[in-house]
Motif scaffolding. Structure first.
Motif, PDB file in Angstrom:
ATOM      1  N   ILE A 182       0.855  -1.196   0.000  1.00 30.25           N
ATOM      2  CA  ILE A 182       0.000   0.000   0.000  1.00 30.25           C
ATOM      3  C   ILE A 182       0.886   1.240   0.000  1.00 30.25           C
ATOM      4  N   ASN A 183       0.796   1.995  -1.088  1.00 27.63           N
ATOM      5  CA  ASN A 183       1.585   3.219  -1.205  1.00 27.63           C
ATOM      6  C   ASN A 183       0.769   4.261  -1.969  1.00 27.63           C
ATOM      7  N   GLU A 184       1.403   5.358  -2.334  1.00 25.77           N
ATOM      8  CA  GLU A 184       0.678   6.474  -2.937  1.00 25.77           C
ATOM      9  C   GLU A 184       0.344   6.271  -4.406  1.00 25.77           C
ATOM     10  N   SER A 185       0.633   5.083  -4.954  1.00 25.09           N
ATOM     11  CA  SER A 185       0.165   4.768  -6.300  1.00 25.09           C
ATOM     12  C   SER A 185      -1.193   4.067  -6.275  1.00 25.09           C
ATOM     13  N   VAL A 186      -1.615   3.623  -5.091  1.00 28.55           N
ATOM     14  CA  VAL A 186      -2.818   2.804  -4.961  1.00 28.55           C
ATOM     15  C   VAL A 186      -4.055   3.693  -4.848  1.00 28.55           C
ATOM     16  N   ALA A 187      -5.014   3.435  -5.724  1.00 34.78           N
ATOM     17  CA  ALA A 187      -6.296   4.136  -5.667  1.00 34.78           C
ATOM     18  C   ALA A 187      -7.250   3.440  -4.717  1.00 34.78           C
ATOM     19  N   VAL A 188      -7.316   2.100  -4.843  1.00 38.10           N
ATOM     20  CA  VAL A 188      -8.278   1.299  -4.085  1.00 38.10           C
ATOM     21  C   VAL A 188      -7.612   0.004  -3.642  1.00 38.10           C
ATOM     22  N   THR A 189      -7.853  -0.378  -2.392  1.00 42.16           N
ATOM     23  CA  THR A 189      -7.524  -1.738  -1.969  1.00 42.16           C
ATOM     24  C   THR A 189      -8.818  -2.551  -2.013  1.00 42.16           C
ATOM     25  N   MET A 190      -8.772  -3.706  -2.661  1.00 40.67           N
ATOM     26  CA  MET A 190      -9.937  -4.580  -2.803  1.00 40.67           C
ATOM     27  C   MET A 190      -9.560  -5.942  -2.226  1.00 40.67           C
ATOM     28  N   LEU A 191     -10.026  -6.213  -1.012  1.00 42.84           N
ATOM     29  CA  LEU A 191      -9.579  -7.388  -0.277  1.00 42.84           C
ATOM     30  C   LEU A 191     -10.765  -8.166   0.270  1.00 42.84           C
ATOM     31  N   THR A 192     -10.622  -9.487   0.312  1.00 44.39           N
ATOM     32  CA  THR A 192     -11.574 -10.341   1.011  1.00 44.39           C
ATOM     33  C   THR A 192     -11.033 -10.572   2.414  1.00 44.39           C
ATOM     34  N   GLU A 193     -11.858 -10.278   3.409  1.00 41.50           N
ATOM     35  CA  GLU A 193     -11.355 -10.307   4.789  1.00 41.50           C
ATOM     36  C   GLU A 193     -10.865 -11.698   5.188  1.00 41.50           C
ATOM     37  N   VAL A 194     -11.607 -12.746   4.810  1.00 44.29           N
ATOM     38  CA  VAL A 194     -11.225 -14.119   5.124  1.00 44.29           C
ATOM     39  C   VAL A 194     -10.936 -14.858   3.824  1.00 44.29           C
ATOM     40  N   ASP A 195      -9.734 -15.382   3.693  1.00 47.43           N
ATOM     41  CA  ASP A 195      -9.304 -16.128   2.509  1.00 47.43           C
ATOM     42  C   ASP A 195     -10.192 -17.354   2.314  1.00 47.43           C
ATOM     43  N   TYR A 196     -10.801 -17.460   1.134  1.00 50.81           N
ATOM     44  CA  TYR A 196     -11.754 -18.542   0.887  1.00 50.81           C
ATOM     45  C   TYR A 196     -11.104 -19.922   0.907  1.00 50.81           C
ATOM     46  N   ARG A 197      -9.794 -20.010   0.682  1.00 48.72           N
ATOM     47  CA  ARG A 197      -9.133 -21.317   0.666  1.00 48.72           C
ATOM     48  C   ARG A 197      -8.621 -21.709   2.046  1.00 48.72           C
ATOM     49  N   THR A 198      -7.888 -20.821   2.676  1.00 44.57           N
ATOM     50  CA  THR A 198      -7.188 -21.174   3.917  1.00 44.57           C
ATOM     51  C   THR A 198      -7.857 -20.651   5.176  1.00 44.57           C
ATOM     52  N   GLY A 199      -8.753 -19.675   5.020  1.00 42.20           N
ATOM     53  CA  GLY A 199      -9.350 -19.049   6.192  1.00 42.20           C
ATOM     54  C   GLY A 199      -8.490 -17.961   6.813  1.00 42.20           C
ATOM     55  N   ARG A 200      -7.355 -17.635   6.194  1.00 43.00           N
ATOM     56  CA  ARG A 200      -6.486 -16.582   6.734  1.00 43.00           C
ATOM     57  C   ARG A 200      -7.267 -15.283   6.862  1.00 43.00           C
TER      58      ARG A 200
END
Length: 401
Positions: free
Chosen positions: A145-163
């Motif tokens: 995450i730096n000043e080139s990033v417009a949007v972070t698009m993340l899934t809170e819980v990883d669908y495979r591992t549950g992380r």
């Protein structure tokens, strides 16, 4: 105190089945059967088109949204339901990009994100042109995450591992860099406490057919932080997102607040089923749910590893060892994951598989007991120890895994 024996009685659970796949499709709430009958007979059947007014169908997406809002830490009138999760991802990402600094060109996601979210992002960014989807490993997100990033698009819980991502920390980091956040709660809503308002999240989306038990294909939801709700641009400027749908104006005027994120005619039967399913959450304390979930997942890991040591069984824990670093699921890797799961299902333990080698198990305290968790571990160990999964009938891959 939450009575999980009482919540279990609210579901149709087939005899002889231990259901560890509520993270893919929740079981049938008994109330849903009654509700759908009422909607079909008394509303659609008797009221016909009058039901839009007499049964207040038009307000159902917002009413159900408010019920979900409590479960995801959002204020009233900030969540609305309808359409599919893919559509809601598209809406949220487009609106987030419009709010981001105009010189930012990067949407940041991670390799643990559900592929559909990445497909949607690829399509939208290609159509807009001049933007890039950057995908890093989950543990590398914060540093990326730096000043080139417009949007972070993340899934809170990883669908495979549950992380489990730290929503508050990553949102704060994104805001410090001037970026907007979009969170996918598909494996969070109804599984863990979520604190959208407290974390200062900008946008969030989620599906309702997993831990919320809304039924196959039940409508998705979208959250817009109140500070953005009056200015967020609804890229899908549908009829029901208009300020006055029945004015039938030629030009589009977005509705005030979260209502502008509605698109088409709401799926009333499906929304009514979801509304009935949410009755099971009345009186459920999310902190107590999380504590019960941790007890179940810790029991499963301990019992599987005790009965089936890694060196003997070929199993490797794919989920984080720390229970506070994972959602309400446990995943193990195995070279023969698909036939192992088919053998388990044949013995009444239902989980699922994520390619190439993930055995995935969801844990839902609303209807799952500790005794069932121990029994599941015993059956899994026996399937692997006896190599029952090598039987020919478990080798054929079905369309859905």
């Amino acid at each position: 105190m939450t009575d999980f024996a009482a919540t279990r009685a609210l579901f149709h659970l087939p005899e002889g089945v231990i259901y560890l796949d509520g993270n893919s499709l929740g079981p049938l709430p008994l109330a849903a059967q009654t509700r759908v009958g009422q909607v079909l007979r008394e509303q659609w059947g008797d009221q016909l088109i009058r039901a839009w007014n007499d049964s207040d169908w038009m307000a159902l997406p917002a009413r159900v949204g408010d019920r979900i809002a409590r479960l995801v830490g959002a204020p009233p009138a900030s969540v609305v339901t309808g359409d599919t999760l893919s559509i809601k991802v598209f809406q949220a990402l487009a609106a987030a990009l419009a709010l981001a600094p105009p010189d930012r060109r990067v949407v940041l996601s991670d390799s643990g994100n559900f592929p559909s979210d990445l497909y949607i992002a690829d399509g939208l960014l290609t159509a807009l042109g001049g933007r890039e989807l950057k995908v890093v490993a989950p543990e590398e997100v914060a540093d990326a995450i730096n000043e080139s990033v417009a949007v972070t698009m993340l899934t809170e819980v990883d669908y495979r591992t549950g992380r489990l991502h730290d929503m508050a920390a990553l949102t704060a980091r994104a805001h410090a860099a001037g970026a907007i956040t979009v969170w996918d709660l598909a494996h969070s809503a109804g599984a863990i406490p979520v604190h959208l308002e407290q974390a200062d999240a900008d946008f969030a989306v989620g599906c309702t057919y997993k831990y919320l038990n809304g039924g196959p294909g039940s409508p998705a939801f979208i959250y817009v932080a109140p500070r953005h709700a009056g200015v967020a641009q609804p890229i899908l400027s549908g009829w029901l997102g208009h300020a006055e749908p029945f004015a039938f104006e030629r030009g589009y005027r977005p509705a005030p607040g979260i209502e502008r994120m509605r698109v088409g005619t709401p799926p009333i039967v499906a929304l009514s089923i979801l509304d009935a399913a949410l009755d099971a959450w009345d009186g459920v304390d999310m902190g107590e749910l999380r504590a019960a979930s941790i007890r179940l997942t810790e029991t499963f890991i301990r019992e599987v590893e005790r009965r089936c040591p890694t060196d003997d069984c070929g199993l490797a824990l794919a989920s984080p060892r720390d229970p506070h670093a994972r959602g309400s699921q446990v995943s193990f890797r195995h070279d023969h994951a698909y036939p192992v799961m088919q053998a388990l299902i044949a013995r009444g333990v239902i989980g699922d598989v994520r390619a190439p080698d993930i055995l995935r198990f969801g844990f839902t305290p609303l209807y799952l007991s500790e005794a069932e968790v121990v029994q599941s571990a015993t059956i899994l160990a026996d399937v692997i120890d006896t190599r029952a999964y090598e039987a020919p009938e478990y080798q054929h891959r079905a369309a859905v895994t």
